[in-house]
Design a protein around this motif. Structure first.
Motif, PDB file in Angstrom:
ATOM      1  N   UNK A 163       0.878  -1.004   0.011  1.00 23.22           N
ATOM      2  CA  UNK A 163      -0.016   0.100  -0.023  1.00 23.22           C
ATOM      3  C   UNK A 163       0.914   1.240  -0.098  1.00 23.22           C
ATOM      4  N   UNK A 164       2.050   1.049  -0.026  1.00 23.07           N
ATOM      5  CA  UNK A 164       2.815   2.409  -0.202  1.00 23.07           C
ATOM      6  C   UNK A 164       2.943   3.149   1.280  1.00 23.07           C
ATOM      7  N   UNK A 165       2.587   2.426   2.380  1.00 20.02           N
ATOM      8  CA  UNK A 165       2.766   3.029   3.527  1.00 20.02           C
ATOM      9  C   UNK A 165       4.237   3.103   4.054  1.00 20.02           C
ATOM     10  N   UNK A 166       4.591   4.285   4.766  1.00 21.26           N
ATOM     11  CA  UNK A 166       5.854   4.482   5.253  1.00 21.26           C
ATOM     12  C   UNK A 166       5.734   3.951   6.591  1.00 21.26           C
ATOM     13  N   UNK A 167       6.552   2.813   6.640  1.00 19.81           N
ATOM     14  CA  UNK A 167       6.458   2.061   7.902  1.00 19.81           C
ATOM     15  C   UNK A 167       7.873   1.884   8.634  1.00 19.81           C
ATOM     16  N   UNK A 168       7.641   2.325   9.964  1.00 14.56           N
ATOM     17  CA  UNK A 168       8.945   2.237  10.759  1.00 14.56           C
ATOM     18  C   UNK A 168       8.565   1.148  12.116  1.00 14.56           C
ATOM     19  N   UNK A 169       9.259   0.300  12.517  1.00 10.41           N
ATOM     20  CA  UNK A 169       8.838  -0.291  13.557  1.00 10.41           C
ATOM     21  C   UNK A 169      10.368  -0.695  14.053  1.00 10.41           C
ATOM     22  N   UNK A 170      10.667  -0.496  15.558  1.00  8.78           N
ATOM     23  CA  UNK A 170      11.772  -0.775  16.245  1.00  8.78           C
ATOM     24  C   UNK A 170      11.727  -1.260  17.794  1.00  8.78           C
ATOM     25  N   UNK A 171      12.592  -2.156  18.069  1.00  7.00           N
ATOM     26  CA  UNK A 171      12.581  -2.747  19.405  1.00  7.00           C
ATOM     27  C   UNK A 171      13.509  -2.308  20.469  1.00  7.00           C
ATOM     28  N   UNK A 172      13.424  -2.523  21.464  1.00  8.93           N
ATOM     29  CA  UNK A 172      14.435  -2.250  22.575  1.00  8.93           C
ATOM     30  C   UNK A 172      14.036  -2.981  23.528  1.00  8.93           C
ATOM     31  N   UNK A 173      15.264  -3.137  24.394  1.00  7.37           N
ATOM     32  CA  UNK A 173      15.305  -4.362  25.560  1.00  7.37           C
ATOM     33  C   UNK A 173      15.182  -3.796  27.003  1.00  7.37           C
ATOM     34  N   UNK A 174      13.834  -4.138  27.791  1.00  3.40           N
ATOM     35  CA  UNK A 174      13.931  -3.675  28.989  1.00  3.40           C
ATOM     36  C   UNK A 174      14.595  -4.507  29.846  1.00  3.40           C
ATOM     37  N   UNK A 175      15.435  -3.879  31.008  1.00  2.00           N
ATOM     38  CA  UNK A 175      16.111  -4.660  31.965  1.00  2.00           C
ATOM     39  C   UNK A 175      15.507  -4.943  33.172  1.00  2.00           C
ATOM     40  N   UNK A 176      13.996  -5.197  32.975  1.00  2.00           N
ATOM     41  CA  UNK A 176      13.071  -5.649  33.923  1.00  2.00           C
ATOM     42  C   UNK A 176      11.979  -6.175  33.458  1.00  2.00           C
ATOM     43  N   UNK A 177      11.033  -6.956  34.177  1.00  2.81           N
ATOM     44  CA  UNK A 177       9.795  -7.539  33.820  1.00  2.81           C
ATOM     45  C   UNK A 177       8.902  -6.579  33.981  1.00  2.81           C
ATOM     46  N   UNK A 178       8.122  -6.285  33.071  1.00  2.00           N
ATOM     47  CA  UNK A 178       7.050  -5.248  33.235  1.00  2.00           C
ATOM     48  C   UNK A 178       5.800  -5.895  33.973  1.00  2.00           C
ATOM     49  N   UNK A 179       5.331  -5.229  35.006  1.00  2.00           N
ATOM     50  CA  UNK A 179       4.352  -5.888  35.650  1.00  2.00           C
ATOM     51  C   UNK A 179       2.935  -5.444  35.216  1.00  2.00           C
ATOM     52  N   UNK A 180       3.096  -4.520  34.376  1.00  2.00           N
ATOM     53  CA  UNK A 180       1.693  -4.292  33.450  1.00  2.00           C
ATOM     54  C   UNK A 180       1.875  -4.072  32.005  1.00  2.00           C
ATOM     55  N   UNK A 181       1.165  -4.256  31.092  1.00  2.00           N
ATOM     56  CA  UNK A 181       1.257  -3.919  29.706  1.00  2.00           C
ATOM     57  C   UNK A 181       0.723  -2.751  29.198  1.00  2.00           C
ATOM     58  N   UNK A 182       1.341  -1.718  28.560  1.00  2.00           N
ATOM     59  CA  UNK A 182       1.066  -0.508  28.241  1.00  2.00           C
ATOM     60  C   UNK A 182       1.019  -0.269  26.784  1.00  2.00           C
ATOM     61  N   UNK A 183       0.087   0.275  26.120  1.00  2.00           N
ATOM     62  CA  UNK A 183       0.124   0.628  24.923  1.00  2.00           C
ATOM     63  C   UNK A 183      -0.412   2.276  24.742  1.00  2.00           C
ATOM     64  N   UNK A 184       0.460   3.105  23.948  1.00  2.00           N
ATOM     65  CA  UNK A 184       0.173   4.314  23.716  1.00  2.00           C
ATOM     66  C   UNK A 184      -0.244   4.573  22.369  1.00  2.00           C
ATOM     67  N   UNK A 185      -1.304   5.072  21.981  1.00  2.00           N
ATOM     68  CA  UNK A 185      -1.871   5.430  20.374  1.00  2.00           C
ATOM     69  C   UNK A 185      -1.864   6.700  20.260  1.00  2.00           C
ATOM     70  N   UNK A 186      -1.080   7.095  19.133  1.00  2.00           N
ATOM     71  CA  UNK A 186      -1.049   8.667  18.627  1.00  2.00           C
ATOM     72  C   UNK A 186      -0.796   9.604  19.611  1.00  2.00           C
ATOM     73  N   UNK A 187      -0.368   9.117  20.774  1.00  2.00           N
ATOM     74  CA  UNK A 187      -0.260  10.131  21.856  1.00  2.00           C
ATOM     75  C   UNK A 187      -1.313  10.664  22.627  1.00  2.00           C
ATOM     76  N   UNK A 188      -2.407  10.180  22.339  1.00  2.00           N
ATOM     77  CA  UNK A 188      -3.686  10.696  22.747  1.00  2.00           C
ATOM     78  C   UNK A 188      -4.576   9.726  23.408  1.00  2.00           C
ATOM     79  N   UNK A 189      -4.029   8.221  23.529  1.00  2.00           N
ATOM     80  CA  UNK A 189      -4.662   7.443  24.249  1.00  2.00           C
ATOM     81  C   UNK A 189      -3.764   6.315  24.829  1.00  2.00           C
TER      82      UNK A 189
END
Length: 286
Positions: free
Chosen positions: A192-218
């Motif tokens: 579809x010609x969409x400009x896609x960028x995806x990157x990963x980084x490693x946490x030094x701890x086990x996250x007790x929760x999962x968090x999703x941030x969407x477009x900086x507004x949710x």
């Protein structure tokens, strides 16, 4: 039109959707008439009607009738009650992907929920119902080199070493799901010609929760509920303390819902950005 290309109904809907998102068109306000919109975009009224139908299907318009222009729908919280992650996440991602520029930040134990939930917005893209220009995804996952708080063997095992079957099971899942997630998003570049960028980084701890941030507004958050369970494997039955992340209740906070939610979203974004830029490290999916 002086020879220029006419806008499609979807393109007009995208322009109006962006005006709603940034507040140029506010909740309760009437849209211009179809004649005014047709004149503004230099298209036929039928094209405008199709664009408005798209916005109506997305729940962005109210009081739709033939007698007068519709109003912008009142902003409501993304979900009045928390839902299981696999129920609530897909619909919120689809709404987020309706924006021209999509930004998804996630901190989680594995990419399972995100990988599965992205199937819905990707399907909508293939069907032509939404069409973002850019997608920028940043994913924080635990490092392979740390001793996880969970999942772990009930008897203590080898404490996360290379010979620990529970740790290896988690690592295999983390890597496989990350690969699928990256592949599915990057495929949108060629299809579809969409400009896609995806990157990963490693946490030094086990996250007790999962968090999703969407477009900086949710912000969407769910607790990891630890439970004891058994699972067959090549090493025999694994008796472990683990979490069932897809079933965790997902709590939604929307910046438009009021100052309390807006503060939570803002602070969550600051927390994520700080982790991304400081104590996390590059993550290679092996």
């Amino acid at each position: 039109m002086n020879g220029s290309r006419r806008l499609s109904p979807q393109e007009i809907a995208d322009i109006l959707r962006e005006r709603i998102r940034v507040g140029d068109l506010k909740a309760g306000q009437r849209l211009p008439t179809q004649a005014e919109l047709a004149d503004e975009f230099s298209v036929e009224r039928g094209t405008v009607r199709q664009a408005l139908r798209v916005l109506q299907e997305d729940g962005l318009l109210s009081n739709v009738s033939k007698g007068s222009p519709p109003r912008i729908a009142e902003v409501t919280p993304a979900s009045e009650e928390p839902q299981p992650t696999m129920v609530g996440l897909a619909s919120r991602l689809t709404a987020a992907f309706s924006a021209p520029e999509v930004r998804i930040d996630a901190a989680c134990l594995t990419a399972e929920s995100l990988m599965l939930a992205l199937g819905e917005p990707i399907r909508h893209i293939h069907e032509g119902r939404i069409r973002p220009r850019t997608i920028d995804a940043r994913i924080l996952l635990p490092s392979r080199d740390i001793t996880l708080a969970f999942p772990v063997q009930v008897d203590g095992g080898d404490g996360g070493g290379d010979d620990d079957p529970v740790h290896q099971r988690w690592l295999d899942m983390r890597n496989a799901q990350g690969h699928v997630l990256r592949h599915n998003l990057r495929a949108l570049r060629s299809s579809h010609g969409i400009d896609v960028h995806i990157s990963f980084r490693a946490l030094p701890f086990t996250p007790p929760v999962k968090l999703y941030l969407l477009n900086g507004t949710e912000a969407l958050m769910a607790y990891y509920m630890v439970t004891r369970r058994e699972e067959p494997s090549d090493h025999g039955t694994l008796d472990m303390y683990d979490v069932l992340g897809t079933e965790s209740l997902l709590f939604s906070f929307d910046s438009a819902a009021g100052p309390r939610d807006a503060a939570f979203v803002e602070e969550s974004q600051k927390w994520f950005d700080a982790l991304w830029e400081t104590i996390t490290t590059d993550l290679t999916l092996s």
